[in-house]
Structures are given as structure tokens and as C-alpha cells.
Design a protein around this motif. Sequence first.
Motif, PDB file in Angstrom:
ATOM      1  N   LYS A  90       0.851  -1.074  -0.053  1.00  0.00           N
ATOM      2  CA  LYS A  90      -0.086  -0.121   0.059  1.00  0.00           C
ATOM      3  C   LYS A  90       0.956   1.210   0.137  1.00  0.00           C
ATOM      4  CE  LYS A  90      -3.520   2.659   2.677  1.00  0.00           C
ATOM      5  NZ  LYS A  90      -4.602   2.506   3.577  1.00  0.00           N
ATOM      6  N   GLY A 133      -1.044   4.173  -1.199  1.00  0.00           N
ATOM      7  CA  GLY A 133      -2.179   5.265  -1.120  1.00  0.00           C
ATOM      8  C   GLY A 133      -3.536   4.483  -1.306  1.00  0.00           C
ATOM      9  N   ASP A 142      -6.258   0.535  -1.319  1.00  0.00           N
ATOM     10  CA  ASP A 142      -7.702   0.179  -0.686  1.00  0.00           C
ATOM     11  C   ASP A 142      -8.704  -0.351  -1.688  1.00  0.00           C
ATOM     12  OD1 ASP A 142      -6.801   0.564   2.258  1.00  0.00           O
ATOM     13  OD2 ASP A 142      -6.457   2.635   1.523  1.00  0.00           O
ATOM     14  N   TRP A 191     -13.093   0.208   8.716  1.00  0.00           N
ATOM     15  CA  TRP A 191     -13.661   1.381   9.450  1.00  0.00           C
ATOM     16  C   TRP A 191     -14.959   1.402   9.763  1.00  0.00           C
ATOM     17  CZ3 TRP A 191      -9.221   3.967   9.976  1.00  0.00           C
ATOM     18  CH2 TRP A 191      -8.217   3.903   8.872  1.00  0.00           C
ATOM     19  N   ARG A 234      -1.235  11.989   3.870  1.00  0.00           N
ATOM     20  CA  ARG A 234       0.018  12.218   3.087  1.00  0.00           C
ATOM     21  C   ARG A 234       0.407  13.780   3.099  1.00  0.00           C
ATOM     22  NH1 ARG A 234       0.393  11.430  -2.122  1.00  0.00           N
ATOM     23  NH2 ARG A 234      -1.777  11.180  -2.304  1.00  0.00           N
ATOM     24  N   GLN A 237      -0.499  17.950  -3.132  1.00  0.00           N
ATOM     25  CA  GLN A 237      -1.819  17.707  -3.655  1.00  0.00           C
ATOM     26  C   GLN A 237      -2.692  17.902  -2.492  1.00  0.00           C
ATOM     27  OE1 GLN A 237      -2.646  13.634  -4.493  1.00  0.00           O
ATOM     28  NE2 GLN A 237      -4.603  13.603  -4.058  1.00  0.00           N
ATOM     29  N   LEU A 265      -1.765  13.586  11.974  1.00  0.00           N
ATOM     30  CA  LEU A 265      -0.867  12.494  11.625  1.00  0.00           C
ATOM     31  C   LEU A 265      -0.667  12.735  10.020  1.00  0.00           C
ATOM     32  CD1 LEU A 265       0.129   9.733  11.932  1.00  0.00           C
ATOM     33  CD2 LEU A 265      -2.420   8.730  11.628  1.00  0.00           C
ATOM     34  N   GLY A 266       0.826  12.737   9.900  1.00  0.00           N
ATOM     35  CA  GLY A 266       1.174  13.006   8.490  1.00  0.00           C
ATOM     36  C   GLY A 266       2.416  12.404   8.185  1.00  0.00           C
ATOM     37  N   SER A 267       2.359  11.814   6.834  1.00  0.00           N
ATOM     38  CA  SER A 267       3.569  10.935   6.182  1.00  0.00           C
ATOM     39  C   SER A 267       3.994  11.735   5.012  1.00  0.00           C
ATOM     40  CB  SER A 267       3.188   9.622   6.041  1.00  0.00           C
ATOM     41  OG  SER A 267       2.136   9.545   5.261  1.00  0.00           O
ATOM     42  N   GLY A 278       4.837  10.247  10.127  1.00  0.00           N
ATOM     43  CA  GLY A 278       5.198   8.770   9.911  1.00  0.00           C
ATOM     44  C   GLY A 278       3.675   8.234   9.537  1.00  0.00           C
ATOM     45  N   TYR A 279       3.806   7.104   9.101  1.00  0.00           N
ATOM     46  CA  TYR A 279       2.538   6.469   8.577  1.00  0.00           C
ATOM     47  C   TYR A 279       2.241   5.592  10.016  1.00  0.00           C
ATOM     48  CZ  TYR A 279      -0.967   3.954   5.783  1.00  0.00           C
ATOM     49  OH  TYR A 279      -2.273   3.417   5.518  1.00  0.00           O
ATOM     50  N   GLU A 336      -1.339   3.314  10.923  1.00  0.00           N
ATOM     51  CA  GLU A 336      -2.686   2.800  10.700  1.00  0.00           C
ATOM     52  C   GLU A 336      -3.384   2.925  11.916  1.00  0.00           C
ATOM     53  OE1 GLU A 336      -3.258   1.344   7.690  1.00  0.00           O
ATOM     54  OE2 GLU A 336      -5.311   0.983   8.154  1.00  0.00           O
ATOM     55  N   SER A 345      -4.121   6.013  13.323  1.00  0.00           N
ATOM     56  CA  SER A 345      -5.243   6.848  12.723  1.00  0.00           C
ATOM     57  C   SER A 345      -6.481   6.606  12.964  1.00  0.00           C
ATOM     58  CB  SER A 345      -5.105   6.323  11.342  1.00  0.00           C
ATOM     59  OG  SER A 345      -5.387   5.475  10.723  1.00  0.00           O
ATOM     60  N   TYR A 397      -9.509   9.129  14.126  1.00  0.00           N
ATOM     61  CA  TYR A 397     -10.855   9.343  13.441  1.00  0.00           C
ATOM     62  C   TYR A 397     -11.868   9.524  14.859  1.00  0.00           C
ATOM     63  CZ  TYR A 397      -9.031   8.778   8.966  1.00  0.00           C
ATOM     64  OH  TYR A 397      -8.384   9.084   7.721  1.00  0.00           O
TER      65      TYR A 397
END
Length: 489
Positions: free
Chosen positions: A15, A17, A21, A260, A306, A310, A333-335, A363-364, A366, A369, A373
Motif C-alpha cells: 500500500k 495510497g 484500498d 472502518w 500524506r 496535492q 498524523l502526516g506522512s 510517519g505512517y 494505521e 489513525s 478518527y
Amino acid sequence: MYIVMVTPELAPVAKVGGLADVIFGLSRELEIRGNSVEIILPKYDCMWYDQIFGLCVDYDNLWVPYYGQWIHCTVFFGFVHGRKCYFIDPHSDKNFFNRGVFYGHWDDAERFGFFCRAALQYMLMANKHPDIIHCHDWQTALIPVLLFDIYANLGMTHPRVCFTLHNMKHQGITGEFIFREIGLNPPEYFRADRFQDDNNPHVVNLMKGGIVYSNFVTTVSPQYAWDIRTSDQGFGMGHTLYSYQGKFGGILNGVDYDVWNPETDNYIPHKYSAGTLDDKYKNKEALRHRLLIRQDLKPVICAVSRLDHQKGVYLIKRALYYALANGWQFVLLGSGSEQGINDEFWRIKCELNDNPDCHIELGYNEELSHLIYAGSDLIVIPSLFEPCGLTQMVAMKYGTIPIVRNTGGLSNTVFDANYSDLPFEQRNGYTFFDPTNEALEHAMQRAVGLWYEFPLQFRQLMENAMSYDYSWNHPGQHYLNVYEFIKNK
Ligand code: ADP
């Protein structure tokens, strides 16, 4: 129906992006509806092998043409959370997929050009005749031309090709050598009506060729389908898409509600639903506790993203400082993959390290995250462009109200609490148009204003957001309609 997905990514094993998924969620939905789905991807060395069940050799004697010679490949089979997957492993000193990363090498076009040829060669040798080959992004754009101009003559007359564009920013720009690599005659294909880039006649545009040769082309939201045909968001592909608009459409991505869903999520300490919203606030407490943010009567605003141009990084940064200046709380939370952006956010992280209203996690992650949320009140998504966007749909499932820029899939899924034409029960967030500090701040003010002044209405907004069905249910049917349409042509 028998469908083969050819893809460079698959969640959770490979994965980068949202594409990853989409492949997983769509494949599962199609299988639930009684179709047979197989997924072909490269066997990267950096995959999460612990998520592949029963990995074994499926076909050991695959020889794939490469510049007039042959490269020996082994094809492995394994289940990824129930999905049937085939992994192509070339044995070559080029080490196409043993680079420690998925993308980012100077020879990416050559690597994935080889993958396309190998995927079809494998289908031919293994006697697979799917009704549909579904290709994704420029990395698989050579499949339709290879299928119709080489493999159809070898007996693969059956399959039809659906090609999905996940992000127009990456189109696979390369040189005409790519045709020689995979066994096509360059002059036949390096033409304005085929693979020649519309803006630079000296380069090959793989995505363009994929559009020309596929039976149907989709992108990942109706608004993005419009945006990329009519504005600079098409990154030069507008003319081609306009020419082929008869076989082009947008289908919104879905969210995997098995992963989710606040009612079943094992990553969060307190499960909840729209009927038990008070439990969401226990997660807010847990989030603050974990990230060492003070417990106070303040909204928690988050960003999970990310850190890429963009995504509107300068607006994410602005949202953070604006929240703090107003006495609200912010979690990021940003990668990032760009050095400059990374450095900037590390600097901000150090600067705000002791701020009790803020946490920046770079960093990433999961698992974190999910808690973000569940524990946040609001999420900012100020993307400059957004093909579909999963973040806003995930956040809404968790009753976290999105503040988004009105673009692409964001505008198909988020309906402004104040300005939408829809009745209030169908409004679910805040939107702004201009990618400016002022527009963002105004939307944030409206959202936080409701949170402080009209908590009951805010709660209603949360319930509205949670009641939307952004699962794969609807998109699954739309894709089947497309497959059915091209199958019978
Ligand atoms: P894109 O595919 O352009 O990155 P999407 O909104 O389609 O954007 O999908 C992003 C997905 O990646 C979401 O599921 C989001 O939760 C997740 N994500 C993004 N950044 C991070 C991060 N730093 N850590 C964990 N998950 C992340």
C-alpha cells in the motif's frame, strides 16, 4: 463473471495510497456478489508478507519477452485476507521489484512495462480467460494494447478491459524504448492518436495509450471525471478524455466498513455508534491521554494525510496554527515523502513540542489513525485536488465532521451545513472553494462556532454524517454495470 485485477498496489500488503484500498475493497465486494476475482501484482520484496496466507509457487516456468530475449519468472499464489492473489517474481539482475520501495526509481516505466507483459503472458500460459481485465493507473496501461495487438492473436480473444484512473498527476511519461522492451513496434504506437503525449511530442504517455485502447475508462468520482476533462486537473489529458468521453465515467470509491467501523473497531478503546455517541467522547479522552494533550472543553481538530502538495500542505499548516491561535486543539498524523515538506513539519513539531493543545505525529501509523478518527470532533482536508478521497468518508463513519475543499470526490461526498441545497438531515460537513487561508479559516470558524454555540445541532450533523452509506455496496454495482456493458459489446 470472471474478473482479473492487474494492479501495482493491494492493501494491506503493498500500500502506498488509496489505490491499494480500492483494489481490496472492490475485489471483495465483487466476490460477495458472486463473481470470481483474481488479483495479479508484482512480488515486491517490501510487501507485508505476514499478511499473505499460504504463499506458494503457482507457476514456475514463466518466460516473459524482454527486448527480444526472455526473462524467467516465478508466479506465486497466496490469499490476502481472503482475496486470491498472484505475485509475479522476475529472476533478472535488473531486480525489478526488489528495490525496498514500490515506486520512485528512474526505470519505473520499464519495471511496470515488464509487469504488464508478464501478467498477460502468465494469463496465457495458465489458460486464464477472464471476462474482464481491470487495470489500474499508468503502471498497467500497457495491458490493453498488448492484449488486443499481441495476445488476442495468441487466443486471448475473450477479455474486455476496464481501465481506472486513480490520479492524473502520475501518467507514466517515458521514451519510445518502452515499446521495444515489451515487443511492440515503436512507429506504430508512438503516434498522436495513440501513445504520444499531447503536450510534449517527444515523449510517450502510457496513461494516454491506456485510455485509447481500453474498452471503458473510469475514474474514482463523478466530480473528478468532470474536473480532469475540463480543467488543468487533467494534467494535459483533457483533450484525450474529451475525445473518448463516450466510454468514460466516474464511480465513487467505497470505504471498507469491515476495517472502518466504530462499532467493531478493535483499535479504539470504546466502540460506539450513532445511537451511543457519548462513547465517542471517551475516545476523545483516550486520544488526549495518549498524545499528552490536556483535557478541556475544546474541539479537537485533526488532519490525517500524506504530506504532499496535492493535499494542500500549506493549508494544513495554516489550519494547525489557526486552531492553536483560537485556543482549539489540533492533532496531525502526516506522512511525507518530500524532503522539504518533511523538514518543515519536523521543525513545526519541535517548535510545538510542549504545547498542551497540539500533537504532531510524523510517519505512517494505521493504528493511531483509527483513534484519531474516533477521538476528534473535526477533520480538515484542504486538498488542492482530490480524485476521490477516503479520509472524509472514513471520518464521517466515525462521526468526525469534515471541513474540506470543494474539489473532486470531496464535493461528491461532503455537503455544507450552511450552504448546501440539501435538507439539513443530509448535510454532513463544511466546504470551501478557494485554496486560501481566508476560505479555510472561514469554514473552520463556522464549524467550531456550531460546536461551541449549538452542540445539539452539531450532534445532529454528526448523526447525519454517520448515516451515509459510503461502503462498496453502491460502487460495486456500478462497476458490475460497466463490466456487463463492455462484455456484451
Ligand atoms: P491518498 O490515496 O491520496 O493518500 P485517500 O484519502 O484516498 O488519499 O486515502 C488515504 C488513506 O490513507 C486513508 O485511509 C487515511 O486514513 C490513510 N492515511 C493517510 N496518511 C496516513 C498516515 N500518516 N498514517 C496512517 N494512515 C494514513
